[in-house]
Design an enzyme around this catalytic site. Sequence first.
Site, short mmCIF file in Angstrom:
data_model
loop_
_atom_site.label_atom_id
_atom_site.label_comp_id
_atom_site.label_asym_id
_atom_site.label_seq_id
_atom_site.Cartn_x
_atom_site.Cartn_y
_atom_site.Cartn_z
N THR A 161 -21.69 16.08 11.70
CA THR A 161 -21.25 14.72 12.04
C THR A 161 -22.42 13.84 11.63
O THR A 161 -23.58 14.26 11.74
CB THR A 161 -20.96 14.54 13.54
OG1 THR A 161 -22.16 14.85 14.27
CG2 THR A 161 -19.84 15.44 14.03
N HIS A 162 -22.13 12.67 11.10
CA HIS A 162 -23.17 11.79 10.55
C HIS A 162 -23.97 12.50 9.45
O HIS A 162 -25.14 12.18 9.23
CB HIS A 162 -24.13 11.28 11.63
CG HIS A 162 -23.45 10.83 12.88
ND1 HIS A 162 -23.00 9.54 13.07
CD2 HIS A 162 -23.08 11.52 14.00
CE1 HIS A 162 -22.42 9.45 14.26
NE2 HIS A 162 -22.44 10.64 14.83
N SER A 283 -25.79 19.22 -19.14
CA SER A 283 -26.39 17.95 -19.53
C SER A 283 -26.88 18.09 -20.97
O SER A 283 -27.36 19.15 -21.37
CB SER A 283 -27.56 17.64 -18.60
OG SER A 283 -28.44 16.72 -19.22
N GLN A 328 8.70 -6.03 -14.41
CA GLN A 328 8.39 -5.18 -15.55
C GLN A 328 6.97 -4.63 -15.44
O GLN A 328 6.65 -3.59 -15.98
CB GLN A 328 8.56 -6.00 -16.83
CG GLN A 328 8.40 -5.21 -18.10
CD GLN A 328 8.99 -5.98 -19.27
OE1 GLN A 328 10.18 -6.24 -19.31
NE2 GLN A 328 8.15 -6.37 -20.21
N LYS A 331 5.77 -0.85 -13.98
CA LYS A 331 5.87 0.46 -14.61
C LYS A 331 4.54 1.12 -14.93
O LYS A 331 4.32 2.29 -14.61
CB LYS A 331 6.68 0.33 -15.91
CG LYS A 331 8.07 0.86 -15.87
CD LYS A 331 9.10 0.18 -15.21
CE LYS A 331 10.04 -0.80 -15.55
NZ LYS A 331 9.98 -2.01 -14.78
N1 ARG Z 1 12.44 -4.42 -18.70
C1 ARG Z 1 12.78 -4.95 -17.45
C2 ARG Z 1 11.98 -4.31 -16.31
O1 ARG Z 1 11.20 -3.49 -16.57
C3 ARG Z 1 14.23 -4.72 -17.16
C4 ARG Z 1 15.05 -5.71 -17.87
C5 ARG Z 1 15.55 -6.79 -17.03
N2 ARG Z 1 15.30 -7.94 -17.81
C6 ARG Z 1 15.95 -9.09 -17.65
N3 ARG Z 1 15.69 -10.02 -18.48
N4 ARG Z 1 16.79 -9.27 -16.66
O2 ARG Z 1 12.10 -4.67 -15.17
#
Ligand code: ARG
Length: 466
Positions: A161-162, A283, A328, A331
């Site tokens: 601990t610590h 290294s 978008q 993703k």
């Molecule tokens: N490519 C868009 C996304 O990744 C989905 C398309 C929806 N685009 C739109 N103009 N309503 O969310």
Amino acid sequence: MTDKDTSQQLWTGRFTEATDQFVEAFTASEHFDRRLYRQDIRGSMAHARMLADAGVLTEPERDSILAGLAEIEQEIAQGDFPWSPALEDVHMNIEQRLTDRIGDAGKKLHTGRSRNDQIATDVRLYLREAIDAITAELLRFQRGLVELADREADTIIPGFTHLQVAQPLSFGHHMLAWYEMLVRDQERMEDCQRRLNVMPLGSAALAGTSYPIDRAMTCAELGFDRPSDNSLDSVSDRDFAMEFTAAAAILLTHTSRMAEEMILWTSPMFDFVDLPDRFCTGSSIMPQKKNPDVAEIVRGKTARVNGHLVGLLTLMKSQPLAYNRDNQEDKEPLFDTVDTVLDVLRAFADMVPAMEPKRDNMFAAAKKGFSTATDLADYLVRKGVPFRDAHAIVGAAVRHGVEQGVDLADMDLATLQGFSDAIGEDVYEVLTLEGSLAARDHIGGTAPAQVRTQVRKARERLERDE
Ligand code: ARG
């Protein structure tokens, strides 16, 4: 009206000039959302079957769409697909290709849906599979830890601990502590998977559609638990992305803590474990070095996923309903989180169970730090000394030990009795490291017998989850 460019885009009807070239590149997502092509095709196939059942498509139209999509899937898998940024995203690239291949029937596929419900469906399908893959790696890692714990139930390591030596532990107990973290991570992943398995398809742009769609049919075909109950919510909801990334950030926080301990343990200052050479690097300048790079990179990977979590929370914050193009941007962080989690789990599931404990060094370190001082206090309490007094007595004994450079277990009886006449010959049973471990013999305690019980319990659980 200015002359229209013969653009590939599928929505140019109301436009009078071509998209600015930079804008086209700036808004395109096909270079990263193409990763969703299998899910996108699967969703489109279910949609086409449903439209035919509802009488919106003829059977020949449906069959030609299905055959065309199957060919496109092949084409993409083989790397022969002509991806085009002018077609923006995975959806329109596939749809346009379908029309190029099968003609007018292809143009009917998008009836009764929108890219807004399409993308929400694709990402959920993708993440559902990704979580399966993550769970499989979590289980493999858990199994490795449980086997290591079983082999090393009797191995003694100082517990800290610590980062100061506290009490001796079974090394197996320590490995099972890591296992417990991973069990919770798995539960969080499975919980997230349960909640995301609701189908947005049929919500269309935001309000639903005027076609007689059968959402129960697409839902069954795509393996969702149920269609979503609110079209507006389901095209704008990205909770699953935030929730998954939060679970991933916690998981990587765990692996970063494991990494940190392994980095300490392999340092010559600790010298508690050896890592097989295949997991280490050297290294370029210092010939003596063997560095725990895999553990360090795992520790570092936490940073990017924590960043993705903050990024996604910030992305969604204050967005008005329903779909906004901001989405978008979910993703790349999401995909990178999946890739990072899988890489980290793979690295650790391979490496951690291959750790070679240096038992003598661990034992010597556990002896050095007066790690049985609590045991001596507990012994005095059993002899009738109040705990606070016992604490002070042992404190004085430890001070003496520090001054003389001698451990409690190595002091002779007369010396120990100088601190309290409650001490008898039997004190040495509790002053040994083995005695200290064995005494903690209750559920969750570090006694090797308890560690073996927990190993059995873990094995049963792992067999059930297989
Ligand atoms: N490519 C868009 C996304 O990744 C989905 C398309 C929806 N685009 C739109 N103009 N309503 O969310």
